[in-house]
Motif scaffolding. Structure first.
Motif, PDB file in Angstrom:
ATOM      1  N   ALA A 171      45.009 -19.161 -20.570  1.00 46.77           N
ATOM      2  CA  ALA A 171      44.043 -19.410 -19.495  1.00 46.77           C
ATOM      3  C   ALA A 171      42.993 -18.307 -19.435  1.00 46.77           C
ATOM      4  N   ALA A 172      43.431 -17.041 -19.541  1.00 46.31           N
ATOM      5  CA  ALA A 172      42.486 -15.930 -19.499  1.00 46.31           C
ATOM      6  C   ALA A 172      41.591 -15.924 -20.731  1.00 46.31           C
ATOM      7  N   LEU A 173      42.149 -16.272 -21.868  1.00 45.95           N
ATOM      8  CA  LEU A 173      41.360 -16.353 -23.096  1.00 45.95           C
ATOM      9  C   LEU A 173      40.290 -17.432 -22.964  1.00 45.95           C
ATOM     10  N   ALA A 174      40.687 -18.595 -22.487  1.00 45.04           N
ATOM     11  CA  ALA A 174      39.735 -19.701 -22.338  1.00 45.04           C
ATOM     12  C   ALA A 174      38.635 -19.355 -21.351  1.00 45.04           C
ATOM     13  N   LEU A 185      33.041 -17.398 -25.094  1.00 46.70           N
ATOM     14  CA  LEU A 185      31.823 -18.201 -25.068  1.00 46.70           C
ATOM     15  C   LEU A 185      32.169 -19.679 -25.188  1.00 46.70           C
ATOM     16  N   PRO A 186      31.379 -20.565 -24.590  1.00 46.67           N
ATOM     17  CA  PRO A 186      31.696 -21.993 -24.653  1.00 46.67           C
ATOM     18  C   PRO A 186      31.919 -22.520 -26.066  1.00 46.67           C
ATOM     19  N   VAL A 194      37.672  -9.871 -28.073  1.00 51.41           N
ATOM     20  CA  VAL A 194      37.748  -9.776 -29.533  1.00 51.41           C
ATOM     21  C   VAL A 194      37.322 -11.093 -30.181  1.00 51.41           C
ATOM     22  N   VAL A 195      37.748 -12.214 -29.617  1.00 53.33           N
ATOM     23  CA  VAL A 195      37.345 -13.514 -30.151  1.00 53.33           C
ATOM     24  C   VAL A 195      35.832 -13.688 -30.064  1.00 53.33           C
ATOM     25  N   ASN A 196      35.244 -13.242 -28.968  1.00 51.13           N
ATOM     26  CA  ASN A 196      33.789 -13.332 -28.841  1.00 51.13           C
ATOM     27  C   ASN A 196      33.073 -12.541 -29.943  1.00 51.13           C
ATOM     28  N   VAL A 197      33.642 -11.429 -30.320  1.00 55.78           N
ATOM     29  CA  VAL A 197      33.034 -10.583 -31.348  1.00 55.78           C
ATOM     30  C   VAL A 197      33.317 -11.110 -32.753  1.00 55.78           C
ATOM     31  N   VAL A 257      39.044 -22.451 -30.142  1.00 50.70           N
ATOM     32  CA  VAL A 257      39.807 -21.622 -31.081  1.00 50.70           C
ATOM     33  C   VAL A 257      41.298 -21.727 -30.760  1.00 50.70           C
ATOM     34  N   PRO A 258      42.125 -22.183 -31.710  1.00 50.65           N
ATOM     35  CA  PRO A 258      43.549 -22.359 -31.415  1.00 50.65           C
ATOM     36  C   PRO A 258      44.297 -21.037 -31.347  1.00 50.65           C
ATOM     37  N   VAL A 259      45.315 -21.003 -30.484  1.00 48.90           N
ATOM     38  CA  VAL A 259      46.228 -19.865 -30.373  1.00 48.90           C
ATOM     39  C   VAL A 259      47.596 -20.372 -30.827  1.00 48.90           C
ATOM     40  N   LEU A 260      48.072 -19.867 -31.968  1.00 48.79           N
ATOM     41  CA  LEU A 260      49.264 -20.421 -32.605  1.00 48.79           C
ATOM     42  C   LEU A 260      50.350 -19.370 -32.772  1.00 48.79           C
ATOM     43  N   PRO A 261      51.628 -19.779 -32.684  1.00 49.96           N
ATOM     44  CA  PRO A 261      52.719 -18.852 -32.976  1.00 49.96           C
ATOM     45  C   PRO A 261      52.835 -18.610 -34.474  1.00 49.96           C
ATOM     46  N   ALA A 262      53.308 -17.441 -34.837  1.00 51.31           N
ATOM     47  CA  ALA A 262      53.529 -17.118 -36.241  1.00 51.31           C
ATOM     48  C   ALA A 262      54.521 -18.102 -36.849  1.00 51.31           C
TER      49      ALA A 262
END
Length: 296
Positions: free
Chosen positions: A258-261, A265-266, A230-233, A271-276
């Motif tokens: 880890a899986a997201l990273a 794409l490089p 989804v991030v790639n898109v 892109v940060p992953v943040l808690p609500a």
């Protein structure tokens, strides 16, 4: 003042929200999910009246299920609330409250609330609990899609979920391996105990149970893999995470990141992953803010 309402499968919350997004008062009740739409509407109306409607100009609802883009009816839902699909929720509440009402999916409302007053403009919001919900925002506005389903990341296929039944009726979706009930069932299948809930699985993992930790890691990795696509898109500023499963902390989040990273794409690696930041208030704030479209 606006009325914000959050209808979940187990709990209904209502709050009086200022146009600036501050929740002034709150009220809660269990969701009468097994009794169907009339009982749910009665509960919402009771909470609204307990809060008081003097000075309230409109009401916004965030609810489980797919909501039509016009914000009037439930276009699709699981059986978390009996007979929820097809409910003309906005009209039913307008008849009772004598206020204009706008309905949004709860995760779409969650993301709208999280973006209010933030620097983020284009975002992916994800909540992980009984199910996995998602929402997309572009240039500061949450996108519903043509049929109201934009952002439903819980139904992205992933390899770890191959052959597993999803609550939507299909198989192989990430919700079937990474949601709270899915991970609890996976641990029970390993001999962990049929009467456990996710909290017990977390406790076992923290106490060193390798099977419990492995189930959480597998779920986090699967969701990270789905989010990478989804991030790639979408190319968002940020990924915002909420929901009860996040109580697992790094047991779930480290494999997710880890899986997201590994999957993006490089150019998207940062892109940060943040808690609500708003917790339970996010849906109330976002739903009330959206209601400004139909009221003051």
């Amino acid at each position: 003042m606006r009325l914000g309402i959050d209808i979940g499968g187990t709990k209904i919350a209502a709050g009086l929200v200022t146009p600036e997004g501050t929740v002034r008062r709150r009220a809660y009740a269990p969701t009468p999910a097994a009794q169907g739409p009339p009982a749910v509407v009665r509960t919402v109306v009771r909470l609204a009246r307990e809060l008081g409607l003097d000075g309230v100009t409109c009401a916004g609802v965030g609810t489980a299920g797919v909501v039509d883009p016009a914000g009037r009816r439930i276009a699709g839902a699981t059986d978390a609330i009996r007979d929820w699909t097809g409910t003309p929720l906005a009209q039913l509440l307008e008849d009772e409250l004598d206020l204009p009402v706008l309905v949004r999916n709860d995760v779409q409302a969650f993301l709208a609330g999280e973006l209010a007053g933030s620097p983020w403009r284009t975002a992916l919001g994800v909540t992980v609990g009984t199910g996995i919900g998602g929402a997309l925002a572009l240039d500061g506005r949450v996108v519903t899609g043509v049929r109201g389903t934009a952002g439903h990341v819980g139904h992205v296929p992933v390899a770890e979920a191959a052959g597993l039944a999803c609550t939507c009726g299909a198989a192989g979706h990430v919700e079937a391996v990474a949601s709270g009930p899915a991970m609890t069932a996976a641990f029970a299948a390993l001999g962990g105990g049929a009467e456990l809930d996710l909290r017990s699985v977390l406790e076992r993992a923290r106490d060193g149970d390798a099977d419990a930790a492995g189930v959480l890691a597998r779920g986090g990795h699967a969701l990270g893999e789905a989010l990478a696509g989804v991030v790639n898109v979408w190319d968002p500023d940020v990924v915002i995470l909420g929901g009860g499963v996040l109580a697992a902390g790094e047991l779930y989040l480290a494999p997710l990141r880890a899986a997201l990273a590994a999957g993006v794409l490089p150019v998207l690696a940062g892109v940060p992953v943040l808690p609500a930041r708003l917790g339970d208030d996010a849906v109330l704030v976002g739903a009330a803010g959206a209601a400004g479209q139909v009221g003051g």
